[in-house]
Design an enzyme around this catalytic site. Structure first.
Site, short mmCIF file in Angstrom:
data_model
loop_
_atom_site.label_atom_id
_atom_site.label_comp_id
_atom_site.label_asym_id
_atom_site.label_seq_id
_atom_site.Cartn_x
_atom_site.Cartn_y
_atom_site.Cartn_z
CB CYS A 1 -9.76 0.95 -8.80
SG CYS A 1 -10.56 -0.47 -7.62
CG HIS B 1 -1.97 -0.99 1.22
ND1 HIS B 1 -2.96 -0.95 0.13
CD2 HIS B 1 -2.09 -2.33 1.79
CE1 HIS B 1 -3.77 -2.17 0.58
NE2 HIS B 1 -3.11 -2.94 1.35
C1 PEP Z 1 -7.15 -3.27 -5.00
O1 PEP Z 1 -7.03 -4.62 -4.33
O2 PEP Z 1 -6.99 -3.71 -6.34
C2 PEP Z 1 -7.46 -2.03 -4.69
C3 PEP Z 1 -7.83 -1.01 -5.41
O3 PEP Z 1 -7.68 -1.98 -3.38
P1 PEP Z 1 -6.35 -1.66 -2.22
O4 PEP Z 1 -5.05 -1.64 -3.02
O5 PEP Z 1 -6.99 -0.65 -1.28
O6 PEP Z 1 -6.49 -3.04 -1.39
#
Ligand code: PEP
Ligand code: MG
Length: 648
Positions: free
Chosen positions: A592, A290
């Protein structure tokens, strides 16, 4: 020969020098002396008389207890492979009255270190080095830190980082030596070890630290000399700073332009502390973590998986996230080389965002993790907000319970988007993105544990508060609810029931509100495979998690990055299934995860029929330019009409 054995067979060497420094061996010369002593492998002692008492010359706390006035003959002893060099360097340092020794071939000047790492966010950056994590200096027994050791590590690290920031603000003022003394004390195992020993004996970190400080303060308080009694108040201030961090009280952000080195950095800490840093280097971490995606979205050069080294005494570093290297204490020649590279890079300029209108069928939305990302960003470059990570936007347990605090944040999103859709994801906290007082500490496998909607449904009153805040934001513009980590259709039914309850309560209170569309993140393989069974208004594919769950390869594990190839057939087949289900049902669908911002993946995604992407602010210009180029390609390319119609 083993280094330790080799050191043990060397005889002790001795040297001495007359201390002429006005004011005696006070804080600043003591710091310098310990820095020089620490640059040698040998054990080194110092005494103010040939008969002792001898104290560890690498410990600022011990050297200060000598309370040596000017015109004292200082004595040094060393034992080890470089003992002779050590005693000679220390005698020369004292003889040259400290400052002169630094100008001459200063033996304590930290050597340039080149540490390999993996580039997680591209770019070059130079700045003062801040060791954020005291874990870089201390590990619990067996190298595996216990919870209380980690807490103390973090508190000492945060206090050091604050002091480093204050040093830069203090410049050449009288405050500078005081702060330098406090930093040196925090780096000294003689100061910190008693606290770690007390933790090992079962004391909680706060009590262990207070007890260690009380012993040290008593030593300084007993001094007859006014100068040393004055140091007692500096030490008390330093101790209280660490205690404040242990008590979880406010963190001071790191000075803008710093290079941060940490073992790892949870996203919330990055957002609190490191937003204005120039670059980041992590000993752990991975390209998919993240914090890496936050760094990319911020355009902050970042290295992960950096080789470990002892970095005490080093004050500046280069993050070279082009060649994958952290260069610590670069010498003048290397600095000139880096500056030239950076100048050339600056002259080339960042990719200008393509303003060419995109094919009406392709939506490019924005991922937002911090409201500051919107500052100065032109909303005209995107089709709305495709993912607002509320667990990072809000970041505190208090905000979780406050409808008003949330509404303020959501209002900013909706107003910025000016009539375009805003997908507000309900809290996706978990062991991977911990939130004090909410997530479950110590889950053995947090990625497979109580994350996202699973945790939200365990705290329905908090989810209800969040849904009410989003419904109130929907009165101001098209705010929508996006639910993370959905596994079963029943979870979505329960969220929908709570949304209905939120709407009814707002109506009963006469609060202005709208009915937000309710969509789900598709990131758990069983949900992707059974996507037809979910009753939702839209879908958003979370490729980051989907790939990690399909490949059983943690996104935090740098060593597994090759397994996480987004273009492998099983990943594309799963995405295809979700897109086709959406097209057949006339549901909007977008993607996303980081894959949407990766130009290499765009042709494949478009060929699958996907026409909705949501990307970070950092990726937006590149993605728009890549799409414009694909659009200009001859007919029959990836932007030919998707099978089964459009996903608009
Ligand atoms: C994903 O898992 O692709 C996503 C967009 O959410 P995060 O990266 O916040 O888990
Ligand atoms: Mg996810």
């Amino acid at each position: 020969m083993n280094e330790r054995i080799q050191d043990a067979v060397f005889p002790r060497t001795r040297s001495s020098a007359l201390l002429t420094h006005a004011g005696g061996l006070h804080a600043r010369p003591s710091i310098r002396l310990t820095q020089v002593a620490k640059s040698f492998r040998s054990r080194v002692w110092i005494a103010a008389s040939a008969d002792g008492p001898w104290v560890d010359a690498k410990s600022i706390a011990r050297v200060m207890t000598l309370k040596t006035p000017a015109h004292t003959q200082l004595h040094f002893q060393a034992e080890g492979g470089d003992a002779l060099e050590a005693t000679q360097a220390l005698a020369r340092l004292v003889h040259n009255d400290f400052a002169k020794a630094r100008d001459a071939q200063a033996p304590g000047h930290p050597p340039c270190l080149r540490l390999r790492g993996v580039a997680a966010s591209p770019g070059l950056a130079h700045g003062p080095l801040v060791l954020l994590d005291d874990g870089l200096r201390h590990e619990g027994a067996g190298g595996r830190a216990t919870g209380e050791v980690e807490r103390l590590n973090a508190a000492i690290g945060a206090a050091s980082a604050e002091l480093a920031t204050l040093t830069r603000r203090a410049g050449e003022t009288d405050a500078e030596p005081i702060i330098a003394f406090q930093i040196a004390m925090l780096e000294d195992p003689v100061v910190t070890d008693p606290a770690y020993q007390a933790i090992a004996a079962g004391a909680p970190a706060g009590r262990a630290w207070r007890k260690a400080m009380a012993t040290l303060l008593a030593e300084y308080g007993r001094a007859g000399d006014a100068y040393f009694r004055a140091r007692e108040s500096d030490l008390r201030d330093m101790g209280e700073r660490v205690s404040r961090h242990l008590a979880g009280e406010g963190l001071v952000p790191i000075a803008p332009g710093s290079i941060i080195l940490a073992i790892d950095l949870p996203p919330s800490r990055f957002l609190e502390l490191a937003w204005d840093a120039a670059g980041i280097a992590l000993l752990n971490g991975s390209v998919q973590s993240h914090v890496a995606l936050l760094a990319r979205s911020r355009g902050l050069p970042m290295l992960v998986n950096v080789e470990a080294a002892d970095l005490r005494g080093h004050v500046d570093a280069w993050v070279d996230a082009e060649d994958g290297e952290l260069v610590v204490s670069p010498d003048a020649e290397r600095l000139a080389h880096f500056d030239e590279r950076r100048r050339r890079r600056g002259a080339a300029g960042p990719a200008a965002p393509s303003r060419a209108p995109l094919d009406a069928d392709v939506r490019v939305m924005l991922n937002v993790s911090d409201l500051r990302e919107l500052d100065g960003l032109d909303a005209g470059l995107c089709d709305g907000i495709g993912l607002a990570r509320t667990e990072l936007l809000l970041r505190s347990h208090d905000a979780l319970g406050s409808e008003e605090v949330q509404l303020q944040a959501y209002r900013r999103l909706v107003e910025w988007a000016a009539g375009k859709p805003v997908r507000i994801r309900t809290f996706d906290a978990g062991g991977d993105k911990p939130l004090d007082g909410y997530t479950v500490p110590g889950e053995s496998n947090p990625f497979l544990g109580l994350r996202g909607v699973r945790l939200s449904l365990l705290h329905p009153h908090l989810l209800l508060t969040q849904l009410r805040a989003i419904a109130r934001a929907a009165a101001l513009g098209p705010a929508q609810v996006l639910v993370p980590m959905v596994t079963s259709p029943d979870e979505m039914r329960r969220v929908r029931a709570l949304l209905e309850a939120a709407l009814q309560s707002l109506a009963a209170e006469g609060q202005a509100h709208g009915r937000p569309a309710l969509g789900m993140m598709v990131e758990v393989p069983v949900a992707a495979l059974a996507i037809d069974d979910f009753e939702v208004d839209f879908l958003s594919i979370g490729s980051n998690d989907l790939i990690q769950y399909l490949t059983a390869a943690s996104r935090d594990a740098a060593a597994l990055s090759t397994l996480q190839d987004p273009l492998q057939p099983a990943v594309l087949a799963t995405i295809r299934k979700v897109v086709q289900s959406a097209l057949a049902r006339g549901l909007p669908v977008d993607l996303c995860g980081e894959m949407a911002g990766d130009e290499r993946c765009l042709p494949a995604l478009l060929e699958l029929g996907l026409r909705g992407l949501s990307v970070s602010a950092g990726a937006l210009p590149r993605v728009r330019s890549a799409l414009a180029a694909l659009q200009a390609a001859p007919p029959g390319g990836p932007l030919a009409a998707p099978p089964g119609g459009s996903s608009a």
